[in-house]
Each structure stands twice: as structure tokens, then as C-alpha cells.
Design a protein around this motif. Structure first.
Motif, PDB file in Angstrom:
ATOM      1  N   MET A   1       8.633  -0.479   3.695  1.00 29.92           N
ATOM      2  CA  MET A   1       9.537   0.652   3.558  1.00 29.92           C
ATOM      3  C   MET A   1       9.566   1.100   2.094  1.00 29.92           C
ATOM      4  O   MET A   1       9.653   0.278   1.185  1.00 29.92           O
ATOM      5  CB  MET A   1      10.952   0.263   3.993  1.00 29.92           C
ATOM      6  N   LEU A   2       9.475   2.413   1.839  1.00 31.37           N
ATOM      7  CA  LEU A   2       9.676   2.999   0.526  1.00 31.37           C
ATOM      8  C   LEU A   2      11.038   3.662   0.521  1.00 31.37           C
ATOM      9  O   LEU A   2      11.383   4.401   1.444  1.00 31.37           O
ATOM     10  CB  LEU A   2       8.589   4.030   0.206  1.00 31.37           C
ATOM     11  N   GLY A   3      11.789   3.406  -0.549  1.00 27.92           N
ATOM     12  CA  GLY A   3      13.129   3.981  -0.606  1.00 27.92           C
ATOM     13  C   GLY A   3      13.571   4.211  -2.026  1.00 27.92           C
ATOM     14  O   GLY A   3      12.891   3.850  -2.983  1.00 27.92           O
ATOM     15  N   LYS A   4      14.770   4.802  -2.176  1.00 28.11           N
ATOM     16  CA  LYS A   4      15.349   5.030  -3.493  1.00 28.11           C
ATOM     17  C   LYS A   4      16.835   4.693  -3.443  1.00 28.11           C
ATOM     18  O   LYS A   4      17.487   4.753  -2.389  1.00 28.11           O
ATOM     19  CB  LYS A   4      15.143   6.471  -3.938  1.00 28.11           C
ATOM     20  N   ARG A   5      17.371   4.304  -4.606  1.00 28.62           N
ATOM     21  CA  ARG A   5      18.789   4.027  -4.737  1.00 28.62           C
ATOM     22  C   ARG A   5      19.394   5.029  -5.706  1.00 28.62           C
ATOM     23  O   ARG A   5      18.893   5.220  -6.811  1.00 28.62           O
ATOM     24  CB  ARG A   5      19.027   2.609  -5.254  1.00 28.62           C
ATOM     25  N   VAL A   6      20.505   5.657  -5.277  1.00 30.38           N
ATOM     26  CA  VAL A   6      21.232   6.607  -6.100  1.00 30.38           C
ATOM     27  C   VAL A   6      22.699   6.213  -6.080  1.00 30.38           C
ATOM     28  O   VAL A   6      23.349   6.271  -5.025  1.00 30.38           O
ATOM     29  CB  VAL A   6      21.064   8.056  -5.582  1.00 30.38           C
ATOM     30  N   GLY A   7      23.221   5.760  -7.217  1.00 27.50           N
ATOM     31  CA  GLY A   7      24.613   5.383  -7.295  1.00 27.50           C
ATOM     32  C   GLY A   7      25.013   4.282  -6.326  1.00 27.50           C
ATOM     33  O   GLY A   7      26.122   4.276  -5.780  1.00 27.50           O
ATOM     34  N   GLY A   8      24.118   3.362  -6.077  1.00 22.42           N
ATOM     35  CA  GLY A   8      24.408   2.261  -5.170  1.00 22.42           C
ATOM     36  C   GLY A   8      24.044   2.530  -3.726  1.00 22.42           C
ATOM     37  O   GLY A   8      23.997   1.609  -2.905  1.00 22.42           O
ATOM     38  N   GLY A   9      23.787   3.784  -3.374  1.00 19.38           N
ATOM     39  CA  GLY A   9      23.393   4.107  -2.010  1.00 19.38           C
ATOM     40  C   GLY A   9      21.889   4.072  -1.835  1.00 19.38           C
ATOM     41  O   GLY A   9      21.131   4.365  -2.764  1.00 19.38           O
ATOM     42  N   HIS A  10      21.423   3.705  -0.660  1.00 26.11           N
ATOM     43  CA  HIS A  10      19.998   3.578  -0.379  1.00 26.11           C
ATOM     44  C   HIS A  10      19.543   4.664   0.573  1.00 26.11           C
ATOM     45  O   HIS A  10      20.190   4.933   1.590  1.00 26.11           O
ATOM     46  CB  HIS A  10      19.689   2.212   0.236  1.00 26.11           C
TER      47      HIS A  10
ATOM     48  N   ALA B   1      10.158   6.437   3.563  1.00 26.17           N
ATOM     49  CA  ALA B   1       9.070   6.287   4.540  1.00 26.17           C
ATOM     50  C   ALA B   1       9.002   4.829   4.965  1.00 26.17           C
ATOM     51  O   ALA B   1       9.341   3.924   4.195  1.00 26.17           O
ATOM     52  CB  ALA B   1       7.734   6.728   3.943  1.00 26.17           C
ATOM     53  N   THR B   2       8.576   4.612   6.200  1.00 23.28           N
ATOM     54  CA  THR B   2       8.377   3.251   6.702  1.00 23.28           C
ATOM     55  C   THR B   2       7.039   3.181   7.424  1.00 23.28           C
ATOM     56  O   THR B   2       6.510   4.194   7.902  1.00 23.28           O
ATOM     57  CB  THR B   2       9.489   2.833   7.674  1.00 23.28           C
ATOM     58  N   ALA B   3       6.491   1.984   7.500  1.00 31.95           N
ATOM     59  CA  ALA B   3       5.241   1.761   8.225  1.00 31.95           C
ATOM     60  C   ALA B   3       5.151   0.284   8.561  1.00 31.95           C
ATOM     61  O   ALA B   3       5.640  -0.560   7.797  1.00 31.95           O
ATOM     62  CB  ALA B   3       4.037   2.204   7.407  1.00 31.95           C
ATOM     63  N   PRO B   4       4.540  -0.065   9.685  1.00 27.65           N
ATOM     64  CA  PRO B   4       4.382  -1.481  10.030  1.00 27.65           C
ATOM     65  C   PRO B   4       3.272  -2.126   9.203  1.00 27.65           C
ATOM     66  O   PRO B   4       2.312  -1.466   8.805  1.00 27.65           O
ATOM     67  CB  PRO B   4       4.007  -1.443  11.515  1.00 27.65           C
ATOM     68  N   ALA B   5       3.415  -3.395   8.913  1.00 27.66           N
ATOM     69  CA  ALA B   5       2.378  -4.167   8.225  1.00 27.66           C
ATOM     70  C   ALA B   5       2.418  -5.590   8.763  1.00 27.66           C
ATOM     71  O   ALA B   5       3.501  -6.169   8.913  1.00 27.66           O
ATOM     72  CB  ALA B   5       2.600  -4.160   6.725  1.00 27.66           C
ATOM     73  N   THR B   6       1.277  -6.141   9.064  1.00 27.87           N
ATOM     74  CA  THR B   6       1.197  -7.486   9.623  1.00 27.87           C
ATOM     75  C   THR B   6       1.159  -8.511   8.497  1.00 27.87           C
ATOM     76  O   THR B   6       0.302  -8.455   7.614  1.00 27.87           O
ATOM     77  CB  THR B   6      -0.066  -7.632  10.488  1.00 27.87           C
TER      78      THR B   6
ATOM     79  N   GLN C   1      -3.666   0.629   1.735  1.00 24.05           N
ATOM     80  CA  GLN C   1      -2.516   1.529   1.740  1.00 24.05           C
ATOM     81  C   GLN C   1      -1.911   1.582   3.137  1.00 24.05           C
ATOM     82  O   GLN C   1      -2.607   1.805   4.128  1.00 24.05           O
ATOM     83  CB  GLN C   1      -2.937   2.924   1.305  1.00 24.05           C
ATOM     84  N   VAL C   2      -0.588   1.395   3.205  1.00 27.90           N
ATOM     85  CA  VAL C   2       0.087   1.393   4.508  1.00 27.90           C
ATOM     86  C   VAL C   2       1.149   2.468   4.618  1.00 27.90           C
ATOM     87  O   VAL C   2       1.574   2.809   5.731  1.00 27.90           O
ATOM     88  CB  VAL C   2       0.714   0.015   4.807  1.00 27.90           C
ATOM     89  N   VAL C   3       1.601   3.028   3.496  1.00 24.09           N
ATOM     90  CA  VAL C   3       2.685   4.009   3.570  1.00 24.09           C
ATOM     91  C   VAL C   3       2.623   4.913   2.354  1.00 24.09           C
ATOM     92  O   VAL C   3       2.189   4.512   1.270  1.00 24.09           O
ATOM     93  CB  VAL C   3       4.063   3.287   3.649  1.00 24.09           C
ATOM     94  N   THR C   4       3.042   6.163   2.529  1.00 23.03           N
ATOM     95  CA  THR C   4       3.122   7.112   1.431  1.00 23.03           C
ATOM     96  C   THR C   4       4.345   7.977   1.620  1.00 23.03           C
ATOM     97  O   THR C   4       4.821   8.162   2.750  1.00 23.03           O
ATOM     98  CB  THR C   4       1.847   7.980   1.353  1.00 23.03           C
TER      99      THR C   4
END
Length: 406
Positions: free
Chosen positions: A1-10, A14-19, A45-48
Motif C-alpha cells: 500500500m502507498l499512502g500519505k499522512r497529513v496532520g496525523g490522518g492517513h 494505491a494498493t496492490a497484492p504482493a506474495t 514494481q507492484v504499485v504506482t
């Protein structure tokens, strides 16, 4: 999973499965360049994702409804037009020291305005990425458009040759980055056409890379490829040519390379019968290279004119230094030949060529030049400064090879 945090919130981007295997170590890498994010697991590469909220900030790894241990976390920066590229890697391999020198301009034929190009700029104006696996590198050199590719560490390439597209800069980081097993092909597939095709490969820079144990050529420039700069590389222990340029290619500079422990060094023009493609082309400059006990092809030249060989250091080349054949025209000046029995020849083998030898130094067991005829002057194409040939040995030994740019 790719994500960002802004002021404590997530926020999930993007998400993608990986074994993965529980209890085993895996390599995870995150690349951030401008607004583009890419996630890799074990080099694939699994996610962008794309997000332009932040121009700078912190980068990190964490689990979400899971447990994991992170070790050997490494963050590196590679400058680019959209801000730094940050790479977070959990791996036991350390980053090679040094920088990725994507800027710089060549001297010699690669600087000339011709065939629709004004000099050689490689990936200038495009993004900068870092690669440390064969899969990443091969995907990068196949991309269309300008791209700066920073090679981290030694990458084992499947042999023999891999095609490089136009407008690329390929640069090694530090002094121990490059390739084993395979080489680079800068050019279209071989054909019998006798004029440059519109889609000929052009504008490619290859710098600061180690090449070892290549299965065919280390670097092959062919099929009317033009505006190519091969600079500050270290090449040894391969199968065929270290740097071969052929089949109508032109406007190439080969500079500050160290070649050693290899026999078939540099070929310019591959066959005495290929005049239809080569006459009027194969315009190449060789300067400040260290031809270190490479017996032959330093270079061996057919048809090209003018071929400019200046301020190189030749050491114990047991067969021949510059061999100028098949009606080629070579200007060989300001070089330092040490223990080279036949330093310059226009009658080495096959049809003879033309060569002008001037201001060279011959020491030890070196013979003299075997030259004759008139040759076009390189100064009619570009300006250059000629070093005192007595200083060339020290300058080239100190400056040629990897780890000495940027």
C-alpha cells in the motif's frame, strides 16, 4: 500500500497484492519523483500512484494490521528537474558512494551540430531514476523519451546485448556500479539500408560504468546511430569488442575510458566490404583514453573520416595501436605511446588507409608512425584544446575510468 499522512490522518493512494513468505526477508523499495510514487517488492514494481500534495517531507515504512521487522533502511537522493528522487530500501546491500553525474558536455564529434541534432545531451530535460536490478534497468532503457538512469551497484545482465532507445543518459553511481554478463546495443537491428533512417537511435550518453565479462560486445553502436558520448567507463575481461562503432554510425565521442585485460578493444567499421553504409560517416573522436595493455583495435578503423585520436595514453599494446585501413582518414596527435611496437599504421592489414601523425611521444620500445596521405582536419568540425603530449600519461592515468566525474 502507498499512502500519505497529513496532520496525523492517513490517506491510501494505491494498493496492490504482493506474495511474501512469513518469517523471510524481502526487499521493499519506494521511489518518489515529483508527483509519481512507485513501490517495489524484491525488485519488481507492484504499485504506482500519483499525488502532488507535497514537494518535500519525510519518507518511511510501517505495517498496517500486520507485524514486520525493518532492517538496513537506506534513503538516497538523486537530483532531478521535479525535485529529489527519494528511495527507501530495506536491504543488506549498501549504496555505492558518490553522485549520479547526469550533466556534462562532450568534446569532439558528439558535440557537433549535424543530422538534425545540436550536440549530445542524453536524457536532459527528462526525469531521473535509480536502478539496481536487471529488470529495472532493462525497462528503463526501453522507455521512450528523455530519461536519466542512475545505476547503483553491479547489475548482472542476461547476455548478450540489450537495446538502448534514444535520449538516454546512463550513469553509474560511485566507482563500483555497472554491468556483468551483458552489454549495451545502441542502434537499430542490422539491415542493408544505405542512408540514415528517420528512427535511427540518437542522443545517448554512457558514463562512469564498469563493464565486465560481457557475452558479446560491452558497447555496440550501429545502424546510423548518432550523437553518442561514451565517457569515463572501465571495461575489461569480455568476449568481443569493448566499444565497437559500425554500420554508418557517426558523431560519436569516446573519452576518458580505461580499457584493460582485454584483446578486441575498439573497432570502428566492421568489414572491408561495408563502404556503402560507412563512406562519409563513422566520424568519431577518441581522446584521453587509457589503452592499457590492450593488444589490438586501439582503434582499428575502416572508412571513417576524419577519425580524431588525440591525447590518449597507450601502454604495451603488443599488436598495434591505431590501425587506419580501408581508405579511412585518421588524425593521430598528441598521444603518448609507451612500449608500443607499431603505434600508428595505415598498412596494418587489408586495404590501406590514410593517416596524419603529429606531436606524438614515443618512448621505451615504441616504434614510429607508418603514415601517409591527406586527411580532413577535425578543426573543420569542432574546436578542441590539445594537451602537451608529455603530460598525457600522468593526466590520463589520474583521470580515466570510473569514480572521476561529477
Amino acid at each position: 500500500m502507498l499512502g500519505k499522512r497529513v496532520g496525523g490522518g492517513h490517506t491510501t493512494l494505491a494498493t496492490a497484492p504482493a506474495t511474501v513468505t512469513v518469517g523471510s526477508w524481502h526487499t521493499v523499495r519506494l521511489e518518489a519523483f515529483g508527483s509519481t510514487l512507485r513501490g517495489f517488492v524484491n525488485g519488481a514494481q507492484v504499485v504506482t500512484a500519483t499525488d502532488s500534495t507535497f514537494g518535500s517531507g519525510r519518507i518511511g515504512v510501517a505495517t498496517y494490521y500486520a507485524a514486520a521487522t525493518f532492517d538496513d533502511v537506506l534513503v538516497t537522493d538523486v537530483a532531478g528537474p521535479g525535485g529529489p528522487t527519494s528511495t527507501t530500501t530495506t536491504t543488506t546491500t549498501t549504496q555505492q558512494p558518490g553522485t549520479c553525474a547526469t550533466s556534462g558536455r562532450p568534446v569532439g564529434f558528439a558535440s557537433v551540430t549535424a543530422w538534425g541534432r545540436s550536440g549530445t545531451t542524453g536524457g536532459a530535460g527528462g526525469p531521473t531514476i535509480e536502478v539496481d536490478t536487471a529488470a529495472e534497468f532493462l525497462a528503463a532503457i526501453a522507455q521512450a523519451g528523455p530519461l536519466n538512469i542512475c545505476v547503483c551497484g553491479m547489475i548482472a545482465l542476461p547476455g548478450p546485448m540489450h537495446n538502448v532507445t534514444s535520449d538516454k543518459t546512463i550513469v553509474g553511481i560511485g566507482s563500483a556500479s555497472g554491468f556483468t554478463g551483458g552489454g549495451l546495443n545502441i542502434g537499430l537491428p542490422v539491415s542493408d539500408v544505405t542512408s540514415p533512417p528517420a528512427d535511427a537511435v540518437r542522443n545517448v550518453v554512457v558514463r562512469n560504468l564498469v563493464f565486465r565479462d560481457w557475452a558479446d560486445d560491452a558497447i555496440n553502436v550501429q545502424m546510423f546511430s548518432h550523437h553518442v558520448w561514451l565517457d569515463h567507463n572501465d571495461l575489461s575481461n569480455g568476449y568481443d569488442g569493448a566499444i565497437d562503432i559500425k554500420r554508418g554510425s557517426s558523431y560519436v565521442t569516446v573519452s576518458w575510458n580505461h580499457t584493460h585485460h582485454h584483446t578486441k578493444n575498439m573497432l570502428l567499421g566492421h568489414d572491408d566490404g561495408n563502404g556503402a553504409q560507412d563512406v562519409g560517416r563513422l566520424k568519431v573522436t577518441y581522446h584521453h583514453n587509457w589503452f592499457d595493455r590492450t593488444p589490438q583495435r586501439n582503434p582499428r578503423v575502416r572508412f571513417g573520416e576524419p577519425v580524431h585520436v588525440f591525447n590518449n595514453y597507450y601502454l604495451y599494446n603488443t599488436d598495434v595501436g591505431v590501425a587506419c585501413q580501408a581508405d579511412s582518414g585518421c588524425v593521430v596527435e598528441g598521444n603518448y605511446f609507451e612500449d608500443v611496437e607499431e603505434p600508428v599504421s595505415n598498412s596494418y592489414a587489408g586495404p590501406g588507409g590514410r593517416c596524419v601523425a603529429r606531436d606524438n611521444v614515443f618512448v621505451g620500445e615504441s616504434g614510429g608512425p607508418d603514415c601517409g596521405g591527406s586527411v580532413q582536419e577535425p578543426r573543420d568540425y569542432y574546436a578542441y584544446a590539445l594537451d602537451d603530449p608529455n603530460t598525457v600519461k600522468a593526466a590520463v592515468m589520474a583521470g580515466a575510468g570510473v569514480g572521476k566525474v561529477g
